[in-house]
Design a protein around this motif. Structure first.
Motif, PDB file in Angstrom:
ATOM      1  N   ILE A  89     -31.904 -48.155 -34.344  1.00 55.94           N
ATOM      2  CA  ILE A  89     -30.477 -46.952 -33.746  1.00 55.94           C
ATOM      3  C   ILE A  89     -30.413 -47.115 -32.126  1.00 55.94           C
ATOM      4  N   PRO A  90     -29.305 -47.612 -31.735  1.00 58.95           N
ATOM      5  CA  PRO A  90     -29.018 -47.424 -30.331  1.00 58.95           C
ATOM      6  C   PRO A  90     -29.260 -46.213 -29.588  1.00 58.95           C
ATOM      7  N   ILE A  91     -29.700 -45.957 -28.437  1.00 58.71           N
ATOM      8  CA  ILE A  91     -29.797 -44.758 -27.795  1.00 58.71           C
ATOM      9  C   ILE A  91     -28.763 -44.684 -26.574  1.00 58.71           C
TER      10      ILE A  91
ATOM     11  N   ILE B 229     -36.262 -32.965 -36.974  1.00 59.51           N
ATOM     12  CA  ILE B 229     -34.804 -33.466 -36.584  1.00 59.51           C
ATOM     13  C   ILE B 229     -35.165 -35.157 -36.761  1.00 59.51           C
ATOM     14  N   SER B 230     -33.721 -35.767 -37.140  1.00 63.62           N
ATOM     15  CA  SER B 230     -33.917 -37.084 -37.493  1.00 63.62           C
ATOM     16  C   SER B 230     -33.685 -37.825 -36.035  1.00 63.62           C
ATOM     17  N   LEU B 231     -34.307 -39.056 -36.106  1.00 58.87           N
ATOM     18  CA  LEU B 231     -34.103 -40.187 -35.043  1.00 58.87           C
ATOM     19  C   LEU B 231     -32.785 -40.287 -34.740  1.00 58.87           C
ATOM     20  N   GLN B 232     -31.949 -40.401 -35.578  1.00 57.24           N
ATOM     21  CA  GLN B 232     -30.462 -40.755 -35.560  1.00 57.24           C
ATOM     22  C   GLN B 232     -29.786 -39.568 -34.787  1.00 57.24           C
ATOM     23  N   ARG B 233     -30.228 -38.359 -34.999  1.00 60.94           N
ATOM     24  CA  ARG B 233     -29.426 -37.200 -34.295  1.00 60.94           C
ATOM     25  C   ARG B 233     -29.968 -36.985 -32.946  1.00 60.94           C
TER      26      ARG B 233
ATOM     27  N   ASP C 262     -38.944 -30.706 -32.405  1.00 58.16           N
ATOM     28  CA  ASP C 262     -39.706 -31.239 -33.554  1.00 58.16           C
ATOM     29  C   ASP C 262     -38.803 -32.472 -34.346  1.00 58.16           C
ATOM     30  N   VAL C 263     -39.201 -33.358 -33.932  1.00 57.78           N
ATOM     31  CA  VAL C 263     -38.574 -34.759 -34.149  1.00 57.78           C
ATOM     32  C   VAL C 263     -39.351 -35.819 -35.192  1.00 57.78           C
ATOM     33  N   GLU C 264     -38.738 -36.476 -36.214  1.00 57.09           N
ATOM     34  CA  GLU C 264     -39.418 -37.276 -37.021  1.00 57.09           C
ATOM     35  C   GLU C 264     -40.074 -38.290 -36.253  1.00 57.09           C
ATOM     36  N   HIS C 265     -41.384 -38.548 -36.805  1.00 56.57           N
ATOM     37  CA  HIS C 265     -42.222 -39.760 -35.961  1.00 56.57           C
ATOM     38  C   HIS C 265     -42.826 -38.955 -34.828  1.00 56.57           C
TER      39      HIS C 265
END
Ligand code: PGA
Length: 310
Positions: free
Chosen positions: A215-217, A183-187, A260-263
């Motif tokens: 990327i803002p959260i 899953i991307s950080l963006q998502r 399962d997220v990138e990074h």
């Protein structure tokens, strides 16, 4: 002046560190009027005011600063004396004062078990607080050893990395992203986020990662406890990033799942640290050596890592 007591100096030291009688009272488990009274007596003995109030803030006067430096020297000398006595007695008796960040509380007690069985005469005190709190105690030379996951950049310290402490993204088990891969950080940033409180090392690391990728959260709420965050995730309030060790007891049978997220998992370590100039007591040195020799074995990290499905 000769009538002042060590207890008064201890109270003064806490009040001077926090610049607040209320916080000093909390730290020492005393009432605020007791702190005021002790400071008043000390002021009388010194013959000059030790604190001054400007607006709502408390400041140390020049006399207060001098007294703080002197009382630190007195306590330093006393602990050197204590150490010499402990050396004479060997490891039969002695104190081990540890200050650790919140994630280390999932592991340090398990390390202390075998250590205390080996040296049953040792008395241990374990302070658990966030990154900022541990650094405050380190600056005040309040304990023997400190456990952190980011070593301070502005202080010269000795450090040893004794165990991995990776961060993972946690969501409720029935979350739609649970079965997705990479899953991307963006998502992730689109989900409502539960964040640790300001001053937390976990929070700093998460903020740095998202800032690095610009990327803002959406922070829905700040919570000052890993356990409370786990409950909030389970309650459907959002997702969060915590150390994998926070899952030590529930494993993969609990209400939370690792996404399962990138990074991620974000690799980090726990470090045992102490100021470079500090003379470690025999007990503290023995615990430091024990962490280096056996720290890694206290936890089955492989089992924990199995919780991450890739
Ligand atoms: P914290 O530190 O308690 O300050 O968030 C924990 C960690 O960095 O593992």
């Amino acid at each position: 002046m000769r009538q002042l007591t060590l207890h008064q100096l201890k109270v003064f030291d806490a009040a001077a560190r926090h610049l607040s009688f209320t916080r000093a009272a909390e730290e020492l488990f005393l009432t605020q009027p007791t702190i005021s009274m002790q400071v008043k007596q000390l002021t009388k003995a010194v013959g000059l005011p030790l604190f001054e109030q400007v607006g709502k803030r408390l400041y140390l006067t020049d006399a207060g600063k001098e007294l703080l430096a002197t009382s630190r020297e007195i306590f330093e000398q006393l602990s050197l004396f204590e150490m010499k006595i402990a050396d004479i007695k060997g490891l039969k008796q002695g104190q081990l004062r540890l200050s650790v960040i919140t994630t280390a509380k999932y592991v340090v007690p398990r390390l202390l078990g075998p250590f205390c069985r080996r040296y049953p005469g040792i008395e241990v005190s374990l302070q658990v607080t966030n990154h900022e709190g541990v650094l405050e105690r380190l600056t005040a030379n309040a304990d023997d050893l400190y456990i952190v996951s980011q070593t301070p950049t502005n202080l010269d310290v000795q450090r040893y990395a004794f165990m991995e402490n990776p961060l993972v993204v946690l969501a409720p088990r029935d979350h739609p992203l649970v079965n997705e891969r990479n899953i991307s950080l963006q998502r992730i940033a689109e989900e409502p986020f539960i964040m640790r409180e300001p001053g937390s090392g976990t929070r700093q690391t998460v903020q740095k990662l998202f800032e690095k990728h610009d990327i803002p959260i959406k922070v829905r709420l700040d919570i000052g406890s890993n356990e409370a965050i786990k409950h909030a995730i389970a309650g459907g309030l959002g997702i969060s990033v915590l150390s994998i060790h926070t899952l030590a007891l529930e494993g993969d049978t609990g209400p939370l799942a690792i996404l399962d997220v990138e990074h991620f998992p974000l690799p980090r370590h726990w470090y045992a640290i102490y100021p470079s100039g500090k003379h470690l007591s025999v007990v503290a040195q023995t615990f430091f050596d024990y962490l280096q020799a056996e720290g890694r074995e206290a936890v089955d990290l492989g089992e924990l890592m199995k919780l991450i499905r890739h």
